[in-house]
Design a protein around this motif. Structure first.
Motif, PDB file in Angstrom:
ATOM      1  N   ILE A 146      41.392  54.576  44.447  1.00  0.00           N
ATOM      2  CA  ILE A 146      40.035  55.018  44.778  1.00  0.00           C
ATOM      3  C   ILE A 146      39.122  53.798  44.677  1.00  0.00           C
ATOM      4  CG2 ILE A 146      38.147  56.547  44.111  1.00  0.00           C
ATOM      5  CD1 ILE A 146      40.340  58.250  42.614  1.00  0.00           C
ATOM      6  N   LYS A 147      38.564  53.375  45.787  1.00  0.00           N
ATOM      7  CA  LYS A 147      37.662  52.222  45.761  1.00  0.00           C
ATOM      8  C   LYS A 147      36.327  52.613  45.134  1.00  0.00           C
ATOM      9  CE  LYS A 147      38.726  50.704  50.190  1.00  0.00           C
ATOM     10  NZ  LYS A 147      38.526  49.814  51.369  1.00  0.00           N
ATOM     11  N   VAL A 148      35.835  51.767  44.261  1.00  0.00           N
ATOM     12  CA  VAL A 148      34.553  52.015  43.601  1.00  0.00           C
ATOM     13  C   VAL A 148      33.671  50.793  43.776  1.00  0.00           C
ATOM     14  CG1 VAL A 148      35.574  53.608  41.943  1.00  0.00           C
ATOM     15  CG2 VAL A 148      35.384  51.183  41.353  1.00  0.00           C
ATOM     16  N   PRO A 149      32.348  50.982  43.714  1.00  0.00           N
ATOM     17  CA  PRO A 149      31.437  49.871  43.986  1.00  0.00           C
ATOM     18  C   PRO A 149      31.368  48.857  42.851  1.00  0.00           C
ATOM     19  CG  PRO A 149      30.204  51.843  43.398  1.00  0.00           C
ATOM     20  CD  PRO A 149      31.634  52.256  43.513  1.00  0.00           C
ATOM     21  N   GLU A 150      30.975  47.649  43.201  1.00  0.00           N
ATOM     22  CA  GLU A 150      30.696  46.624  42.195  1.00  0.00           C
ATOM     23  C   GLU A 150      29.387  46.963  41.482  1.00  0.00           C
ATOM     24  OE1 GLU A 150      32.674  44.238  41.354  1.00  0.00           O
ATOM     25  OE2 GLU A 150      34.154  44.622  42.929  1.00  0.00           O
ATOM     26  N   GLY A 151      29.238  46.446  40.291  1.00  0.00           N
ATOM     27  CA  GLY A 151      27.968  46.586  39.586  1.00  0.00           C
ATOM     28  C   GLY A 151      28.065  47.413  38.314  1.00  0.00           C
ATOM     29  N   PRO A 152      28.150  48.760  38.424  1.00  0.00           N
ATOM     30  CA  PRO A 152      28.188  49.565  37.209  1.00  0.00           C
ATOM     31  C   PRO A 152      29.413  49.234  36.353  1.00  0.00           C
ATOM     32  CG  PRO A 152      27.705  50.926  39.130  1.00  0.00           C
ATOM     33  CD  PRO A 152      28.103  49.582  39.644  1.00  0.00           C
ATOM     34  N   PRO A 153      29.337  49.463  35.036  1.00  0.00           N
ATOM     35  CA  PRO A 153      30.467  49.134  34.159  1.00  0.00           C
ATOM     36  C   PRO A 153      31.681  50.025  34.439  1.00  0.00           C
ATOM     37  CG  PRO A 153      28.793  50.381  32.960  1.00  0.00           C
ATOM     38  CD  PRO A 153      28.199  50.035  34.296  1.00  0.00           C
ATOM     39  N   ASP A 154      32.853  49.556  33.996  1.00  0.00           N
ATOM     40  CA  ASP A 154      34.085  50.317  34.174  1.00  0.00           C
ATOM     41  C   ASP A 154      33.962  51.744  33.652  1.00  0.00           C
ATOM     42  OD1 ASP A 154      35.243  48.061  35.241  1.00  0.00           O
ATOM     43  OD2 ASP A 154      36.878  47.937  33.782  1.00  0.00           O
ATOM     44  N   ASP A 155      33.211  51.929  32.569  1.00  0.00           N
ATOM     45  CA  ASP A 155      33.114  53.264  31.964  1.00  0.00           C
ATOM     46  C   ASP A 155      32.589  54.305  32.944  1.00  0.00           C
ATOM     47  OD1 ASP A 155      33.426  51.449  29.782  1.00  0.00           O
ATOM     48  OD2 ASP A 155      32.714  53.004  28.422  1.00  0.00           O
ATOM     49  N   ARG A 156      31.851  53.884  33.960  1.00  0.00           N
ATOM     50  CA  ARG A 156      31.361  54.834  34.956  1.00  0.00           C
ATOM     51  C   ARG A 156      32.495  55.406  35.797  1.00  0.00           C
ATOM     52  NH1 ARG A 156      26.012  55.891  36.665  1.00  0.00           N
ATOM     53  NH2 ARG A 156      24.652  55.343  34.917  1.00  0.00           N
ATOM     54  N   PHE A 157      33.568  54.635  35.961  1.00  0.00           N
ATOM     55  CA  PHE A 157      34.574  54.992  36.953  1.00  0.00           C
ATOM     56  C   PHE A 157      35.961  55.277  36.397  1.00  0.00           C
ATOM     57  CE2 PHE A 157      31.601  51.965  39.060  1.00  0.00           C
ATOM     58  CZ  PHE A 157      30.980  52.892  39.895  1.00  0.00           C
ATOM     59  N   VAL A 158      36.299  54.718  35.246  1.00  0.00           N
ATOM     60  CA  VAL A 158      37.695  54.771  34.783  1.00  0.00           C
ATOM     61  C   VAL A 158      38.196  56.206  34.617  1.00  0.00           C
ATOM     62  CG1 VAL A 158      37.085  54.606  32.316  1.00  0.00           C
ATOM     63  CG2 VAL A 158      39.333  53.786  33.135  1.00  0.00           C
ATOM     64  N   TYR A 159      37.289  57.140  34.324  1.00  0.00           N
ATOM     65  CA  TYR A 159      37.721  58.528  34.099  1.00  0.00           C
ATOM     66  C   TYR A 159      38.076  59.250  35.397  1.00  0.00           C
ATOM     67  CZ  TYR A 159      35.621  57.297  29.683  1.00  0.00           C
ATOM     68  OH  TYR A 159      35.303  56.641  28.517  1.00  0.00           O
ATOM     69  N   LEU A 160      37.811  58.615  36.546  1.00  0.00           N
ATOM     70  CA  LEU A 160      38.289  59.182  37.812  1.00  0.00           C
ATOM     71  C   LEU A 160      39.810  59.175  37.882  1.00  0.00           C
ATOM     72  CD1 LEU A 160      35.754  57.524  40.272  1.00  0.00           C
ATOM     73  CD2 LEU A 160      36.015  59.988  39.909  1.00  0.00           C
ATOM     74  N   SER A 161      40.465  58.410  37.020  1.00  0.00           N
ATOM     75  CA  SER A 161      41.925  58.358  37.009  1.00  0.00           C
ATOM     76  C   SER A 161      42.544  59.649  36.507  1.00  0.00           C
ATOM     77  CB  SER A 161      42.400  57.195  36.134  1.00  0.00           C
ATOM     78  OG  SER A 161      41.954  57.381  34.790  1.00  0.00           O
ATOM     79  N   ASP A 162      41.813  60.374  35.620  1.00  0.00           N
ATOM     80  CA  ASP A 162      42.416  61.553  34.988  1.00  0.00           C
ATOM     81  C   ASP A 162      41.362  62.511  34.449  1.00  0.00           C
ATOM     82  OD1 ASP A 162      43.822  63.420  33.468  1.00  0.00           O
ATOM     83  OD2 ASP A 162      45.109  61.973  32.480  1.00  0.00           O
ATOM     84  N   VAL A 163      40.572  62.090  33.466  1.00  0.00           N
ATOM     85  CA  VAL A 163      39.709  63.021  32.731  1.00  0.00           C
ATOM     86  C   VAL A 163      38.767  63.788  33.652  1.00  0.00           C
ATOM     87  CG1 VAL A 163      37.888  63.227  30.992  1.00  0.00           C
ATOM     88  CG2 VAL A 163      39.827  61.710  30.585  1.00  0.00           C
TER      89      VAL A 163
END
Length: 395
Positions: A146-163
């Motif tokens: 899943i491509k995510v934008p540059e800029g916001p910290p990883d914490d914004r996106f990492v939970y798209l993997s599972d949680v």
């Protein structure tokens, strides 16, 4: 590269292992920047030894930056920032076309009778090296990342993997009517996120149930009505009915699964399985019962007649009979299954990029540790020490 490897019950280590390489033209290699320890990883840490191999690389919640792609990959280029779903799926088979990548017909682990292969999750699901590592080979990269934008910290996106998709599917399957009532059993990372998503999607009443003090207080701070099991002994079902017009909630999410407290024989079976040869222990795990079904029995007791139970907690064996008479008599709808990540990711993405962070993902982790400290992270999580709810590792 450095990676978290399994060596036995409560024995994970960070070791130097060979770097992954492109093996198929549909592979990609990513440099991992954040990766989570999941509650289901604790099953591998505790009792799933019969299904594990010495040195298996753990982890199924990674994100990072694309380093290399196979010849057939046209949707990614080196430098893309991506989240990797925990399941591996092709995106074009019949099951993927139905929105069920967890049942992908290309990656199904047929010799064990399971669905799509998972990263870092035992021989049952393909023994694919996982994402608690500095680098990760991603099969079927034409679909999964899943491509995510540059800029916001990883914490914004990492939970798209599972949680996030797991909790989203749990709420979707719960079919809470507009303004209706929902009880969430278990307030670990997924249960906590279920309460947030349900409120965001318009549930009128959300009630959480747990017995870990830090989890109870954490969810209460989000203005959810939380019941501490310690306060109710055998009266929890009556307390829930009192809060829901005497008939019980419209919907219940079981976010507990095999971690349920209750049936002591289930616990004995778990412990015994780890002391037996793998061929015997795996049969005991599958048949004799890692599953202690206290949460599922409570869900069937409290849900209103004609209501819905959504099971997102991880059940792994076939121990106890379901309360089929109760479910049938009450005309309950029962839905369950591993989260179909890519089915829900497009709906979730607008929420995680919003400035106001409506689901609170940026501050969702309670602990952030270097990858080298993974053994300490696993121990804390298993013992529920230091208020731990969610651990992120940073390679």
């Amino acid at each position: 590269m450095r990676a978290v490897t399994w060596h036995g019950k409560r024995d994970v280590r960070v070791e130097t292992v060979p770097d992954p390489v492109i093996q198929q033209p549909t592979d990609a290699i990513i440099r991992v920047t954040s990766t989570g320890i999941c509650g289901s990883d604790l099953h591998l840490y505790e009792v799933m030894g019969p299904f594990m191999g010495e040195g298996d690389i753990l982890g199924h919640e990674p994100m990072g930056v694309v380093e290399e792609v196979g010849d057939e990959i046209t949707n990614l280029v080196p430098g893309n920032r991506v989240v990797i779903p925990f399941q591996i799926a092709c995106g074009h088979c019949y099951m993927c076309g139905l929105g069920l990548p967890t049942q992908c017909e290309v990656t199904q682990v047929r010799h064990t009778g399971m669905g799509a292969a998972l990263f870092g999750f035992s021989k049952l699901y393909g023994e694919v090296p996982g994402g608690q590592a500095e680098l990760l080979r991603v099969p079927q990269a034409q679909y999964g990342p899943i491509k995510v934008p540059e800029g916001p910290p990883d914490d914004r996106f990492v939970y798209l993997s599972d949680v996030l998709p797991t909790a989203w599917q749990a709420v979707e399957y719960a079919a809470v009517p507009p303004g209706g009532s929902l009880v969430v059993l278990g307030l670990g990372p997924v249960g906590d996120m279920c309460t947030r998503i349900a409120r965001h999607r318009g549930a009128g009443q959300v009630i959480g149930v747990d017995l870990v003090p830090e989890r109870v207080e954490r969810v209460r701070r989000n203005d959810v009505d939380v019941l501490d099991l310690h306060d109710y002994d055998e009266g929890i079902a009556d307390a829930i009915r009192e809060r829901t017009d005497g008939r019980g909630p419209d919907s219940v999410i079981d976010a507990v699964g095999m971690e349920a407290h209750g049936d002591p024989m289930g616990k004995v079976a778990q412990q015994m399985s780890g002391t037996l040869p793998d061929s015997i222990g795996s049969r005991l795990m599958a048949r004799a019962g890692r599953d202690r079904l206290a949460a599922l029995h409570l869900a069937s007791n409290i849900v209103r007649r004609g209501g819905t139970i959504s099971v997102i907690g991880d059940y792994g064996g076939t121990a106890d009979p379901l309360p089929l008479l109760t479910l049938f008599d009450k005309q309950v709808t029962l839905r369950m299954g591993q989260a179909n990540v890519r089915r829900w990711s497009d709906a979730i993405m607008p929420l995680v990029v919003r400035d106001d962070d409506p689901l609170g993902v940026e501050n969702f982790a309670t602990h952030r540790l270097p990858l080298e400290d993974a053994p300490r992270g696993y121990e804390m999580f298993q013992k529920k020490e230091d208020g731990v709810v969610k651990v992120l590792l940073r390679p």
